[in-house]
Design a protein around this motif. Sequence first.
Motif, PDB file in Angstrom:
ATOM      1  N   LEU A 184       0.823  -1.212   0.000  1.00  0.00           N
ATOM      2  CA  LEU A 184       0.000   0.000   0.000  1.00  0.00           C
ATOM      3  C   LEU A 184       0.854   1.258   0.000  1.00  0.00           C
ATOM      4  CD1 LEU A 184      -2.959   0.996   0.194  1.00  0.00           C
ATOM      5  CD2 LEU A 184      -2.681   1.005   2.673  1.00  0.00           C
ATOM      6  N   LEU A 185       1.912   1.255   0.821  1.00  0.00           N
ATOM      7  CA  LEU A 185       2.717   2.461   0.990  1.00  0.00           C
ATOM      8  C   LEU A 185       3.972   2.462   0.138  1.00  0.00           C
ATOM      9  CD1 LEU A 185       2.411   2.777   4.863  1.00  0.00           C
ATOM     10  CD2 LEU A 185       0.993   3.860   3.110  1.00  0.00           C
ATOM     11  N   GLY A 186       4.311   1.288  -0.456  1.00  0.00           N
ATOM     12  CA  GLY A 186       5.487   1.233  -1.307  1.00  0.00           C
ATOM     13  C   GLY A 186       6.799   1.298  -0.542  1.00  0.00           C
ATOM     14  N   ILE A 187       6.806   0.896   0.724  1.00  0.00           N
ATOM     15  CA  ILE A 187       8.012   0.915   1.557  1.00  0.00           C
ATOM     16  C   ILE A 187       8.257  -0.496   2.059  1.00  0.00           C
ATOM     17  CG2 ILE A 187       9.124   1.873   3.609  1.00  0.00           C
ATOM     18  CD1 ILE A 187       7.306   4.302   3.332  1.00  0.00           C
ATOM     19  N   ALA A 188       9.442  -1.043   1.819  1.00  0.00           N
ATOM     20  CA  ALA A 188       9.769  -2.405   2.237  1.00  0.00           C
ATOM     21  C   ALA A 188       9.871  -2.475   3.765  1.00  0.00           C
ATOM     22  CB  ALA A 188      11.077  -2.861   1.604  1.00  0.00           C
ATOM     23  N   ARG A 189       9.578  -3.654   4.310  1.00  0.00           N
ATOM     24  CA  ARG A 189       9.579  -3.844   5.758  1.00  0.00           C
ATOM     25  C   ARG A 189      10.938  -3.523   6.382  1.00  0.00           C
ATOM     26  NH1 ARG A 189       8.037  -8.842   5.937  1.00  0.00           N
ATOM     27  NH2 ARG A 189       5.834  -8.476   6.300  1.00  0.00           N
ATOM     28  N   PRO A 190      12.069  -4.027   5.833  1.00  0.00           N
ATOM     29  CA  PRO A 190      13.361  -3.703   6.470  1.00  0.00           C
ATOM     30  C   PRO A 190      13.636  -2.213   6.539  1.00  0.00           C
ATOM     31  CG  PRO A 190      13.607  -5.526   4.908  1.00  0.00           C
ATOM     32  CD  PRO A 190      12.249  -4.958   4.695  1.00  0.00           C
ATOM     33  N   THR A 239       8.517   9.725   9.628  1.00  0.00           N
ATOM     34  CA  THR A 239       9.400   9.755   8.463  1.00  0.00           C
ATOM     35  C   THR A 239       8.923   8.850   7.343  1.00  0.00           C
ATOM     36  OG1 THR A 239      10.793   7.969   9.325  1.00  0.00           O
ATOM     37  CG2 THR A 239      11.349  10.232   9.976  1.00  0.00           C
ATOM     38  N   LEU A 240       7.832   8.108   7.557  1.00  0.00           N
ATOM     39  CA  LEU A 240       7.371   7.132   6.568  1.00  0.00           C
ATOM     40  C   LEU A 240       6.054   7.514   5.904  1.00  0.00           C
ATOM     41  CD1 LEU A 240       8.155   3.920   8.677  1.00  0.00           C
ATOM     42  CD2 LEU A 240       9.526   4.849   6.799  1.00  0.00           C
ATOM     43  N   LEU A 241       5.200   8.255   6.610  1.00  0.00           N
ATOM     44  CA  LEU A 241       3.884   8.595   6.073  1.00  0.00           C
ATOM     45  C   LEU A 241       3.856  10.050   5.613  1.00  0.00           C
ATOM     46  CD1 LEU A 241       1.476   6.838   8.610  1.00  0.00           C
ATOM     47  CD2 LEU A 241       2.471   5.942   6.501  1.00  0.00           C
ATOM     48  N   ASP A 242       2.859  10.340   4.799  1.00  0.00           N
ATOM     49  CA  ASP A 242       2.672  11.683   4.282  1.00  0.00           C
ATOM     50  C   ASP A 242       2.413  12.663   5.423  1.00  0.00           C
ATOM     51  OD1 ASP A 242       2.004  13.466   1.845  1.00  0.00           O
ATOM     52  OD2 ASP A 242       0.247  13.673   3.143  1.00  0.00           O
TER      53      ASP A 242
END
Length: 712
Positions: free
Chosen positions: A383-389, A398-401
């Motif tokens: 959904l967010l296009g960010i890998a778990r590691p 730092t990860l969400l809009d």
Amino acid sequence: LRLRAQLDAAALGQFIIGFLAGGGLLFRTFLKAETPILRQQMKWIVWGLGVSIIPFTAYELYTYFVTPNVSPLVEALAIGPLIFIPLSFGYSIVRYRLMDVDVIVRRSFVHFLATASVAGVYLILIGKGAALITALVPNAPSWIIQAVTVSGVLAIAMLFAPIKTWLMERMDRLFYGERYSARRNLDAFIRTISATTDLSTLLERTVEWVQRAFAVEKVAIFIEDAEAPAGYRLAHSRGVQESELQLPPDFGWIIRAESGPGGVLARDVTSGLPDAFVRGMDDLQYFVPCSIHDRAIAVLALGRPLDAQLLTSEEVKLLRVISGYVAIAMENSLLYREQAERAAELASLKDFNESIIESINVGIIALTPEGRVMMWNSAAEELLGIARPQALGRPIETLLDADLIRALRDVTQPYGWAVPEARNIYKFRWRADHERDLVLNVSIVPFWMRSGAPSGSLLVLEDLTHRVRLEEQLQQREKLSSLGLLAAGIAHEVNTPLAGISSYTQMLLKQFPADDPRRALLEKIEMQVLRASQIVQNLLNFARMERPTVSELDIRKVLDETLQLLEPQLRNTRIEVVKHYAEELPPILGDATKLQQVFMNLILNARDAMPEGGRLTLAAYLRDGQVCVDVEDTGVGIPPEHIARIYDPFFTTKGVGRGTGLGLALSYGIIQEHAGRIFVESQVGRGTRFTITLPALERAFRPRDRMAAAGD
């Protein structure tokens, strides 16, 4: 003669003292016997000794103090009863299984040899010691000879214990044979089972050692089991017919009650055992409870030794000793197994929970009270296009809009990321990247530990984009249906005056010559009437409820034919047409004319969106059993506020006279008639992409006309 008399008196005194001491000890043992078997044994021995010794003692006293002259009959009556001594011992052995006769004999023999050896050395030292010292040291003072002699006697006395131990070891080796080596390795066996955590290996090693140490063929170990009818189950055995082994329901109680202080139940010397116990245990003779904390967690059972002899008290004591170590080792093994099973269960539960979290199609993010990511499932990755590691351990800010973080902070104040109750944000519109506009339901709920202490929160992201699009399409479809009925009525009402205007205009044109200046005005009126008639015809087409003529179609051919029809409109527009068709596509069921109308509307809209030229891309491919067509341009794009209205009738952003606003509305209806879907993605300044999905022939069904759809 005097010495002879003194020796006879000493012998008699020794006899009397020995008799009284031995008789007293035997009688004391008889009185303190704790088991019926021992009491019976001692009773026969005491009676046998009493009947034998009393006449002989009376005879000795009479001949010593009265007269040595007695008749042969009296002598026979005094000496004859001595036969009762071996008879009483023999009867007690045969009748009551006195198991330690060989031990008594062996120890007596060892004591005799040790005493004889020490006495021999003592006599040699006394008889020859002084002469040897005199020969070595002439003229030695007498006190030196006496001191050396006393020292030698003391040294000889100290040698008694080592000599006895050495003789006992040699006697045991001779008596036990191979069993002696196994018993000498008792310490190694105890260390081995103490270090063994696997229960099966522990049982195997115990049974193997017991077989070698006690020379038995049949060994079994029963482990406590609450689910078994007898409270115990057979865990491991050798030489035992398991099919013939039947444990009575009160097996554990019988073992504990009958084993007594000695800790061993011997069937041969235990009377009064229940018949069920005797019948079900034919192969086994000795039962040793392996107890720890007053609980018998196992029972070690042995058959009769290979030489058919009974176990001695030493062997019984050894069994009792090893049973304690076996109990401790088994409890450790069971605890280890329990811990291993719990660890496996926890690992399985962890995998199960992770599988659930990974399988769910909702993004789940676990946060610490400080807002750092503890868990990030695969749905959140997609959904967010960010890998778990890349996400684990990082602050969520730092990860969400930034807009989403701001909205979350608004609903979680003043608790931050440790909310006490669930907080929700509904239908939050967010651009995940440069190509995806998402509609999300966002929930943040408290994350509690099993102890009840808060440990952060769970952030749940549900993607509603597809659902919202379907809802919008459903609303659009209902709106178009209502507008279609309204447009049909308007078209019929407008057609009548337009027909009159057109007729009168044509009549007037026939009355005026070609060079009459009024004719130009009439021609303009006729042109506008024709334009109005075309608009009315489009309204009728939009509202008309006709069943399309369907056939098998190759969507690539339909696209190519549409391009050929529009070739004059695309000429000299500086628009590059790019085609990406899959090599193999299944056919669809559809109306070629109506689908051409859809593609024509989309291509002309793309042309109008690229007045300065650009690239028009047509793609056809298969995805999830659907034939998909993309019509993409690099034009000016559609503003976000217009996206929801593009399928509305008469909605257009083109200038006056360049469009009626019915093209996309008609296209939407046609795609719905073909059981398909139409989607749009657009960015201002970058272009627009329309995606049409139609069922492949394997899944296709005949399109229903809009009347039938409305009737559903």
